[in-house]
Structures are given as C-alpha cells and as structure tokens.
Design a protein around this motif. Structure first.
Motif, PDB file in Angstrom:
ATOM      1  N   THR A  94       0.833  -1.200   0.000  1.00  0.00           N
ATOM      2  CA  THR A  94       0.000   0.000   0.000  1.00  0.00           C
ATOM      3  C   THR A  94       0.867   1.249   0.000  1.00  0.00           C
ATOM      4  N   ALA A  95       0.666   2.106  -0.980  1.00  0.00           N
ATOM      5  CA  ALA A  95       1.480   3.319  -1.130  1.00  0.00           C
ATOM      6  C   ALA A  95       0.985   4.111  -2.329  1.00  0.00           C
ATOM      7  N   MET A  96       1.520   5.321  -2.458  1.00  0.00           N
ATOM      8  CA  MET A  96       1.365   6.075  -3.693  1.00  0.00           C
ATOM      9  C   MET A  96       2.487   5.627  -4.618  1.00  0.00           C
ATOM     10  N   TYR A  97       2.126   5.291  -5.846  1.00  0.00           N
ATOM     11  CA  TYR A  97       3.100   4.816  -6.821  1.00  0.00           C
ATOM     12  C   TYR A  97       3.358   5.894  -7.871  1.00  0.00           C
ATOM     13  N   TYR A  98       4.635   6.106  -8.142  1.00  0.00           N
ATOM     14  CA  TYR A  98       5.051   7.139  -9.090  1.00  0.00           C
ATOM     15  C   TYR A  98       5.910   6.533 -10.185  1.00  0.00           C
ATOM     16  N   CYS A  99       5.755   7.023 -11.391  1.00  0.00           N
ATOM     17  CA  CYS A  99       6.717   6.682 -12.421  1.00  0.00           C
ATOM     18  C   CYS A  99       7.668   7.859 -12.598  1.00  0.00           C
ATOM     19  N   ALA A 100       8.860   7.546 -13.075  1.00  0.00           N
ATOM     20  CA  ALA A 100       9.899   8.555 -13.205  1.00  0.00           C
ATOM     21  C   ALA A 100      10.817   8.200 -14.366  1.00  0.00           C
ATOM     22  N   ALA A 101      11.522   9.199 -14.857  1.00  0.00           N
ATOM     23  CA  ALA A 101      12.436   8.981 -15.979  1.00  0.00           C
ATOM     24  C   ALA A 101      13.623   9.911 -15.867  1.00  0.00           C
ATOM     25  N   VAL A 102      14.736   9.468 -16.452  1.00  0.00           N
ATOM     26  CA  VAL A 102      15.932  10.293 -16.539  1.00  0.00           C
ATOM     27  C   VAL A 102      16.721   9.841 -17.764  1.00  0.00           C
ATOM     28  N   PRO A 103      17.162  10.783 -18.608  1.00  0.00           N
ATOM     29  CA  PRO A 103      18.031  10.389 -19.717  1.00  0.00           C
ATOM     30  C   PRO A 103      19.272   9.713 -19.164  1.00  0.00           C
ATOM     31  N   SER A 104      19.690   8.614 -19.793  1.00  0.00           N
ATOM     32  CA  SER A 104      20.813   7.870 -19.233  1.00  0.00           C
ATOM     33  C   SER A 104      21.488   7.023 -20.300  1.00  0.00           C
ATOM     34  N   ALA A 105      22.811   6.916 -20.174  1.00  0.00           N
ATOM     35  CA  ALA A 105      23.576   6.035 -21.043  1.00  0.00           C
ATOM     36  C   ALA A 105      23.954   4.758 -20.314  1.00  0.00           C
ATOM     37  N   SER A 106      23.435   4.578 -19.113  1.00  0.00           N
ATOM     38  CA  SER A 106      23.785   3.427 -18.299  1.00  0.00           C
ATOM     39  C   SER A 106      23.218   2.133 -18.869  1.00  0.00           C
ATOM     40  N   VAL A 107      23.841   1.032 -18.459  1.00  0.00           N
ATOM     41  CA  VAL A 107      23.345  -0.288 -18.846  1.00  0.00           C
ATOM     42  C   VAL A 107      22.224  -0.723 -17.905  1.00  0.00           C
ATOM     43  N   TYR A 116      16.470  10.882 -10.649  1.00  0.00           N
ATOM     44  CA  TYR A 116      15.409  11.010 -11.652  1.00  0.00           C
ATOM     45  C   TYR A 116      14.893  12.443 -11.665  1.00  0.00           C
ATOM     46  N   ASN A 117      14.729  12.985 -12.855  1.00  0.00           N
ATOM     47  CA  ASN A 117      14.309  14.378 -12.923  1.00  0.00           C
ATOM     48  C   ASN A 117      12.930  14.583 -13.535  1.00  0.00           C
ATOM     49  N   TYR A 118      12.273  13.515 -13.976  1.00  0.00           N
ATOM     50  CA  TYR A 118      10.902  13.635 -14.458  1.00  0.00           C
ATOM     51  C   TYR A 118      10.026  12.693 -13.641  1.00  0.00           C
ATOM     52  N   TRP A 119       8.921  13.231 -13.129  1.00  0.00           N
ATOM     53  CA  TRP A 119       8.038  12.467 -12.246  1.00  0.00           C
ATOM     54  C   TRP A 119       6.580  12.676 -12.630  1.00  0.00           C
ATOM     55  N   GLY A 120       5.795  11.613 -12.419  1.00  0.00           N
ATOM     56  CA  GLY A 120       4.358  11.750 -12.550  1.00  0.00           C
ATOM     57  C   GLY A 120       3.748  12.196 -11.238  1.00  0.00           C
ATOM     58  N   GLN A 121       2.437  12.327 -11.230  1.00  0.00           N
ATOM     59  CA  GLN A 121       1.738  12.825 -10.047  1.00  0.00           C
ATOM     60  C   GLN A 121       1.370  11.709  -9.066  1.00  0.00           C
ATOM     61  N   GLY A 122       1.476  10.471  -9.503  1.00  0.00           N
ATOM     62  CA  GLY A 122       1.231   9.346  -8.616  1.00  0.00           C
ATOM     63  C   GLY A 122      -0.160   8.747  -8.756  1.00  0.00           C
ATOM     64  N   THR A 123      -0.262   7.475  -8.411  1.00  0.00           N
ATOM     65  CA  THR A 123      -1.543   6.775  -8.365  1.00  0.00           C
ATOM     66  C   THR A 123      -1.541   5.907  -7.108  1.00  0.00           C
ATOM     67  N   GLN A 124      -2.637   5.938  -6.381  1.00  0.00           N
ATOM     68  CA  GLN A 124      -2.708   5.268  -5.081  1.00  0.00           C
ATOM     69  C   GLN A 124      -3.056   3.793  -5.245  1.00  0.00           C
ATOM     70  N   VAL A 125      -2.316   2.965  -4.521  1.00  0.00           N
ATOM     71  CA  VAL A 125      -2.611   1.534  -4.435  1.00  0.00           C
ATOM     72  C   VAL A 125      -2.850   1.190  -2.970  1.00  0.00           C
ATOM     73  N   THR A 126      -3.984   0.574  -2.699  1.00  0.00           N
ATOM     74  CA  THR A 126      -4.331   0.186  -1.343  1.00  0.00           C
ATOM     75  C   THR A 126      -4.662  -1.301  -1.338  1.00  0.00           C
ATOM     76  N   VAL A 127      -3.975  -2.039  -0.486  1.00  0.00           N
ATOM     77  CA  VAL A 127      -4.187  -3.481  -0.382  1.00  0.00           C
ATOM     78  C   VAL A 127      -4.688  -3.788   1.021  1.00  0.00           C
ATOM     79  N   SER A 128      -5.841  -4.387   1.105  1.00  0.00           N
ATOM     80  CA  SER A 128      -6.426  -4.685   2.408  1.00  0.00           C
ATOM     81  C   SER A 128      -6.556  -6.190   2.599  1.00  0.00           C
ATOM     82  N   SER A 129      -6.499  -6.571   3.872  1.00  0.00           N
ATOM     83  CA  SER A 129      -6.564  -8.009   4.203  1.00  0.00           C
ATOM     84  C   SER A 129      -7.962  -8.407   4.593  1.00  0.00           C
TER      85      SER A 129
END
Length: 129
Positions: A94-107, A116-129
């Motif tokens: 359970t958390a707010m989930y964000y996607c992010a991006a950064v230009p990179s030459a890494s493997v 990371y320098n680009y971020w979304g606003q997030g989407t909430q995921v809630t898991v209940s038992s």
C-alpha cells in the motif's frame, strides 16, 4: 516538456493483482532509465522497479528486494507507456506509486530517486486483508 501520467491504481484485496500504466508525452530523449517508485505515509520514497530503454528496445530490468518475483516492469515504446504488473499484492504494498524517468547512457538503472528528474503525479494503491 516531459509529462508522465500514471493510472491503474485502486483498492484490492490481499493476493490480487493490479497493472499500473504511465503514459509519457513530450519525450525528446531516446535512451533513458524509466522506473517505478512508491511512498507510504511517513516513509521514504522506495525504488520498486527500473528499466533501461533506447526508444526501440528495452533492456535490463531491476527490482527492489520487497517486490522481486511479484512485480514486473515493462514498456511499450510504440505507445510511450510504462507498465508495472503487480501480482500477489500484500498490505505492505500500500502506497502512492510514481513513475519517473531520466536520460541515461547506463546499462542498468539505479533505483535511487534523487537521480530522476521527471516524475508523474502518482496513483494510489491500497491493499487490504
């Protein structure tokens, strides 16, 4: 201007699945790290999964220890969309989930949020038992 918009969050029961999407627009860089992060109330932002992409193919993926074997990151370059398939969900996911991006030459992509320098606003995921 790069924009990332997450969707697909919601409320589910333990053991169920969700697929998050992150639609990207305004992307001018080709090779980049794309990642999912999450943040629960009172906790630090945590890296969930990352994938390197050159705009045509995607490569090595990496996962946080808490989600290995349950979550899968993928990308549809034609749709400029990043996905996170989450299976066997637990209450601790359970958390707010964000996607992010950064230009990179890494493997491989780091899951340290501060690179990371680009971020979304997030989407909430809630898991209940």
């Amino acid at each position: 201007q790069v924009q990332l918009v997450e969707s697909g969050g919601g409320s589910v029961q333990v053991g169920e699945s969700l697929r998050l999407s992150c639609a990207a627009s305004g992307v001018t860089f080709r090779r980049a790290c794309w990642a999912w992060f999450r943040q629960a109330p009172g906790k630090d932002r945590e890296g969930v999964a990352g994938i390197i992409s050159d705009g045509y193919n995607y490569g090595i993926t990496g996962y946080g220890d808490s989600v290995k074997g349950r979550f899968t990151i993928s990308q549809d370059s034609a749709k400029n969309t990043l996905y996170l398939q989450m299976n066997s969900l637990k209450p601790e996911d359970t958390a707010m989930y964000y996607c992010a991006a950064v230009p990179s030459a890494s493997v491989m992509c780091s899951l340290r949020p501060n690179i990371y320098n680009y971020w979304g606003q997030g989407t909430q995921v809630t898991v209940s038992s």
